[in-house]
Design a protein around this motif. Sequence first.
Motif, short mmCIF file in Angstrom:
data_model
loop_
_atom_site.label_atom_id
_atom_site.label_comp_id
_atom_site.label_asym_id
_atom_site.label_seq_id
_atom_site.Cartn_x
_atom_site.Cartn_y
_atom_site.Cartn_z
N UNK A 49 -49.60 -20.95 -25.57
CA UNK A 49 -48.35 -20.34 -26.04
C UNK A 49 -48.26 -20.46 -27.56
N UNK A 50 -48.57 -21.64 -28.08
CA UNK A 50 -48.51 -21.85 -29.52
C UNK A 50 -49.50 -20.93 -30.25
N UNK A 51 -50.69 -20.80 -29.67
CA UNK A 51 -51.69 -19.93 -30.30
C UNK A 51 -51.24 -18.47 -30.31
N UNK A 52 -50.61 -18.04 -29.21
CA UNK A 52 -50.14 -16.64 -29.15
C UNK A 52 -49.00 -16.41 -30.14
N UNK A 53 -48.18 -17.42 -30.35
CA UNK A 53 -47.11 -17.29 -31.35
C UNK A 53 -47.73 -17.18 -32.75
N UNK A 54 -48.73 -18.03 -33.01
CA UNK A 54 -49.39 -17.98 -34.33
C UNK A 54 -50.09 -16.64 -34.54
N UNK A 55 -50.57 -16.04 -33.42
CA UNK A 55 -51.28 -14.76 -33.53
C UNK A 55 -50.32 -13.58 -33.66
N UNK A 56 -49.02 -13.83 -33.55
CA UNK A 56 -48.05 -12.75 -33.65
C UNK A 56 -47.90 -11.95 -32.38
N UNK A 57 -48.42 -12.49 -31.26
CA UNK A 57 -48.34 -11.76 -29.98
C UNK A 57 -47.07 -12.09 -29.22
N UNK A 58 -46.44 -13.22 -29.58
CA UNK A 58 -45.22 -13.64 -28.88
C UNK A 58 -44.23 -14.16 -29.91
N UNK A 59 -42.96 -13.98 -29.63
CA UNK A 59 -41.94 -14.51 -30.54
C UNK A 59 -41.60 -15.95 -30.17
N UNK A 60 -40.66 -16.54 -30.91
CA UNK A 60 -40.21 -17.89 -30.57
C UNK A 60 -38.69 -17.91 -30.67
N UNK A 61 -38.07 -19.01 -30.20
CA UNK A 61 -36.61 -19.04 -30.14
C UNK A 61 -35.99 -19.60 -31.40
N UNK A 62 -36.39 -20.81 -31.79
CA UNK A 62 -35.83 -21.37 -33.03
C UNK A 62 -36.97 -21.87 -33.90
N UNK A 63 -36.65 -22.12 -35.16
CA UNK A 63 -37.65 -22.63 -36.10
C UNK A 63 -38.36 -21.51 -36.83
N UNK A 64 -39.34 -21.88 -37.62
CA UNK A 64 -40.05 -20.87 -38.41
C UNK A 64 -41.56 -21.07 -38.35
N UNK A 65 -42.28 -19.96 -38.52
CA UNK A 65 -43.74 -19.99 -38.50
C UNK A 65 -44.24 -19.13 -39.64
N UNK A 66 -45.14 -19.66 -40.46
CA UNK A 66 -45.77 -18.78 -41.44
C UNK A 66 -47.26 -19.06 -41.55
N UNK A 67 -48.01 -17.98 -41.75
CA UNK A 67 -49.45 -18.07 -41.95
C UNK A 67 -49.75 -17.48 -43.31
N UNK A 68 -50.37 -18.27 -44.17
CA UNK A 68 -50.72 -17.81 -45.51
C UNK A 68 -49.50 -17.21 -46.21
N UNK A 69 -48.36 -17.84 -45.97
CA UNK A 69 -47.14 -17.42 -46.64
C UNK A 69 -46.46 -16.20 -46.05
N UNK A 70 -46.95 -15.68 -44.93
CA UNK A 70 -46.28 -14.52 -44.33
C UNK A 70 -46.06 -14.75 -42.83
#
Length: 266
Positions: A49-70
């Motif tokens: 699940x975490x990997x899919x969120x990092x890949x942009x395939x799934x959203x999340x409920x709270x908090x923030x995620x950024x890869x290379x500043x985007x």
Amino acid sequence: MTAGIEVRGLTKRHPGARPDRPALQDIDLEIPHRRFVSLIGPSGCGKSTLLRILAGLEGHDTGSVSLLGESPRRASRRKAIGLVSQTPALLPWLTVRANVALPGKVNRRSGKEVDPPDELLRAVGLEDAADQYPHQLSGGMLQRVAVARAFALRPDVLLMDEPFSALDEFTREALQYQLLGLWQRRATTVVFVTHSVREAVVLSDEIVVMSARPGRVHEVLDVDLPRPRDKDIVKGPHMHDLEDRVRASLQRAWKAGAAPDDLVPL
Ligand SMILES: Nc1ncnc2c1ncn2[C@@H]1O[C@H](COP(=O)(O)OP(=O)(O)OP(=O)(O)O)[C@@H](O)[C@H]1O
Ligand SMILES: [Mg+2]
């Protein structure tokens, strides 16, 4: 150090899941660019699940995620992310070579440099299978095609979900070294999911141990083995110490998570 991956206070609840059982809760992770980080933890603790969120395939409920500043979606749109998912998804009507060449063809206009498919297939030991179709391959061969395809676009971030789980020990070892070689040449950030303690130690700079129900980061362990990780290093006593530390941490993580409902004595 350049911003790599930053996850802050991330919580994720799958639709229909019990409100008190989010798949991921309060995840904080900071992975500097060019790091090799493994995720390890009990089945169901939310690694995929975490990997899919990092890949942009799934959203999340709270908090923030950024890869290379985007955002993950943005990074994914500009083909900065390579994903090898837990079950390799290849196009059945294309040959192995065409499957590996596909990301380059689809993204021709992005101007990204791509690697020739035959070279990638050689790197994973599949040059003889280039003209075969996915249904003619074994599970381990399919995994290797998926790894080759993920490398094709030279991603800045490579997300790999148990990519070597179906391989025999020697092929697995050979591919671990191939992966380390590619990672070092390409200046990529790798997030690698595995159930193998040894594999996590051999490959990683850091190991994120997760606990289940809800999925949380239990502990982050540093792997202070020198690189390149040659055969002497991975046979040395420090390697064993590190493996023991990860195992002990996993055991604590296992106890910390509520016992899975589906594991009842027969
Ligand atoms: N699409 C979905 N809908 C509902 N629940 C889901 C979905 N995907 C995963 N889950 C639930 O989220 C939790 C985490 O699943 P996930 O696949 O991320 O675990 P994992 O750590 O990758 O496990 P494994 O080691 O077995 O691959 C599990 O309880 C699972 O049942
Ligand atoms: Mg998984």
